[in-house]
Design a protein around this motif. Structure first.
Motif, PDB file in Angstrom:
ATOM      1  N   VAL A  39       4.881  51.092 -17.760  1.00 60.22           N
ATOM      2  CA  VAL A  39       5.192  50.216 -18.885  1.00 60.22           C
ATOM      3  C   VAL A  39       4.933  48.652 -18.172  1.00 60.22           C
ATOM      4  N   THR A  42       1.257  47.834 -16.901  1.00 55.79           N
ATOM      5  CA  THR A  42       0.189  47.894 -17.832  1.00 55.79           C
ATOM      6  C   THR A  42       0.541  46.772 -18.887  1.00 55.79           C
ATOM      7  N   GLY A  43       1.660  46.134 -18.886  1.00 55.74           N
ATOM      8  CA  GLY A  43       2.028  45.143 -19.892  1.00 55.74           C
ATOM      9  C   GLY A  43       2.027  45.710 -21.225  1.00 55.74           C
ATOM     10  N   SER A  44       2.398  47.009 -21.423  1.00 55.80           N
ATOM     11  CA  SER A  44       2.344  47.595 -22.753  1.00 55.80           C
ATOM     12  C   SER A  44       3.897  47.349 -23.405  1.00 55.80           C
ATOM     13  N   LEU A  45       4.419  46.642 -22.935  1.00 50.56           N
ATOM     14  CA  LEU A  45       5.983  46.453 -23.998  1.00 50.56           C
ATOM     15  C   LEU A  45       5.708  45.415 -25.020  1.00 50.56           C
ATOM     16  N   GLN A  46       6.052  45.792 -26.145  1.00 47.19           N
ATOM     17  CA  GLN A  46       5.931  45.168 -27.375  1.00 47.19           C
ATOM     18  C   GLN A  46       6.610  43.774 -27.448  1.00 47.19           C
ATOM     19  N   ASP A  49      10.211  43.700 -28.143  1.00 52.33           N
ATOM     20  CA  ASP A  49      11.248  45.069 -27.707  1.00 52.33           C
ATOM     21  C   ASP A  49      12.066  44.377 -26.460  1.00 52.33           C
ATOM     22  N   GLY A  54      12.037  49.188 -23.101  1.00 53.97           N
ATOM     23  CA  GLY A  54      10.694  49.277 -22.543  1.00 53.97           C
ATOM     24  C   GLY A  54      10.803  50.071 -21.106  1.00 53.97           C
ATOM     25  N   THR A  57      11.248  53.942 -21.718  1.00 51.75           N
ATOM     26  CA  THR A  57      10.422  54.581 -22.783  1.00 51.75           C
ATOM     27  C   THR A  57      10.210  56.201 -22.448  1.00 51.75           C
ATOM     28  N   TYR A 131      11.185  38.655 -22.398  1.00 48.63           N
ATOM     29  CA  TYR A 131      11.512  39.687 -23.196  1.00 48.63           C
ATOM     30  C   TYR A 131      13.019  39.737 -23.400  1.00 48.63           C
ATOM     31  N   THR A 207      15.694  50.072 -28.480  1.00 51.36           N
ATOM     32  CA  THR A 207      13.987  49.810 -28.668  1.00 51.36           C
ATOM     33  C   THR A 207      13.925  49.165 -30.055  1.00 51.36           C
TER      34      THR A 207
END
Length: 247
Positions: A39, A42-46, A49, A54, A57, A131, A207
Motif C-alpha cells: 500500500v 504503490t501510493g494506493s492509500l485513499q 484514510d 492503510g 489493509t 495522512y 479505515t
C-alpha cells in the motif's frame, strides 16, 4: 498435571503436527506486513484514510485465515479419524473443546499482535506525511483479539459441522456475507453489515471505509464485544452437541 493442562498439552502437540494448520497459521501471521509495504509503495492509500487503516489493509484476509485455522483444528480430527483417540486420552469432551478454544485463541493472539504491530510500523515508516495517523493503541490489541474471535468462530463451525469444507465455507460466510449483502437491505445496511467480525475489525483499524452508514455507529470495542458474545454462544452450542453425539 490436571485434566485441562494435559488436554492443552495434547492439543498443542496435535496443532503443530498438522501441516495444513501450521502453514495456514504461518501465512496468517505473515500476510499483514507485505500488505502494508505494498500500500505504501504503490501510493494506493485513499486521501481520507488513516496510516493505521492503510497499513492494516490485509488484516481482513488474514482474519479469514485465522477463522480457517479454528475450523481445521476440530474438523481435521473428524477428517483424519483421530477424535476417538482424543476422547480416549481426555474423556471429558467439554475439556477437549475448552483446551482447543484456549489454544486457538492464544496462538492466534500471540502471532497476530506482533504481526499487525509490525505492519503498522512498516506503513508508518514508508507512507508520506499528510495522512491522519489514527490511534494505534489500544486498537492493535483489539485487532489481535479479533483474530482470536474469528478463530473461535471457526472452531465452533468445525465442531458443529464436522466437515472441513463445510466449516470453512460457513465461517467465511459469517465473516463476508453481511458486508456483501448489507447494501441490499437499504437503510438496514448498517445493522446487517455492522454485526459482522469484519465490521468490528474495520472499526478497530480506523479505515475510512468504516462509516456509520455502512457498518453502523456502534463503536469499535462494543462491536468487538458483540462478536465475542456470539462466538461464545456458538461455542456453547457446539459443546452441547459434542457431548451428545458419537465421535
Amino acid at each position: 498435571m490436571n485434566g485441562f493442562g494435559a488436554a492443552l498439552v495434547y492439543e498443542w502437540i496435535k496443532f503443530r503436527s498438522v501441516r495444513s494448520t501450521v502453514w495456514t497459521t504461518a501465512v496468517m501471521a505473515v500476510l499483514p506486513v507485505p500488505g502494508a509495504a505494498f500500500v505504501a509503495a504503490t501510493g494506493s492509500l485513499q486521501p481520507d484514510d488513516t496510516v493505521l487503516g492503510g497499513s492494516l489493509t490485509l488484516t481482513v484476509p488474514a482474519m479469514m485465515l485465522a477463522a480457517v485455522v479454528g475450523a481445521l483444528v476440530m474438523s481435521g480430527e473428524y477428517t483424519h479419524g483421530t477424535l476417538r483417540t482424543t476422547f480416549a486420552a481426555v474423556p471429558r469432551r467439554g475439556t477437549v473443546l475448552a483446551a482447543k478454544a484456549v489454544l486457538v485463541a492464544g496462538v492466534l493472539y500471540v502471532l497476530a499482535l506482533p504481526s499487525v504491530t509490525c505492519a503498522y510500523l512498516v506503513g508508518d515508516a514508508m507512507l508520506e506525511e499528510g495522512y491522519a495517523q489514527g490511534e494505534p493503541m489500544p486498537a492493535l490489541l483489539g485487532v489481535a483479539a479479533a483474530f482470536s474471535v474469528a478463530g473461535l468462530l471457526g472452531l465452533a463451525a468445525g465442531t458443529l459441522l464436522r466437515h472441513a469444507a463445510g466449516a470453512v465455507t460457513t465461517v467465511l460466510a459469517v465473516l463476508l456475507l453481511p458486508a456483501l449483502f448489507g447494501p441490499l437491505f437499504g437503510d438496514a445496511q448498517r445493522w446487517v453489515a455492522g454485526m459482522s467480525p469484519t465490521a468490528a475489525l474495520e472499526k478497530l483499524i480506523q479505515t475510512s471505509d468504516a462509516t456509520a452508514e455502512t457498518v453502523g455507529s456502534l463503536g469499535a470495542w462494543p462491536s468487538l464485544l458483540l462478536v465475542t458474545g456470539y462466538a461464545a454462544v456458538a461455542l456453547t452450542a457446539a459443546a452441547g452437541l459434542l457431548r451428545r453425539r458419537d465421535a
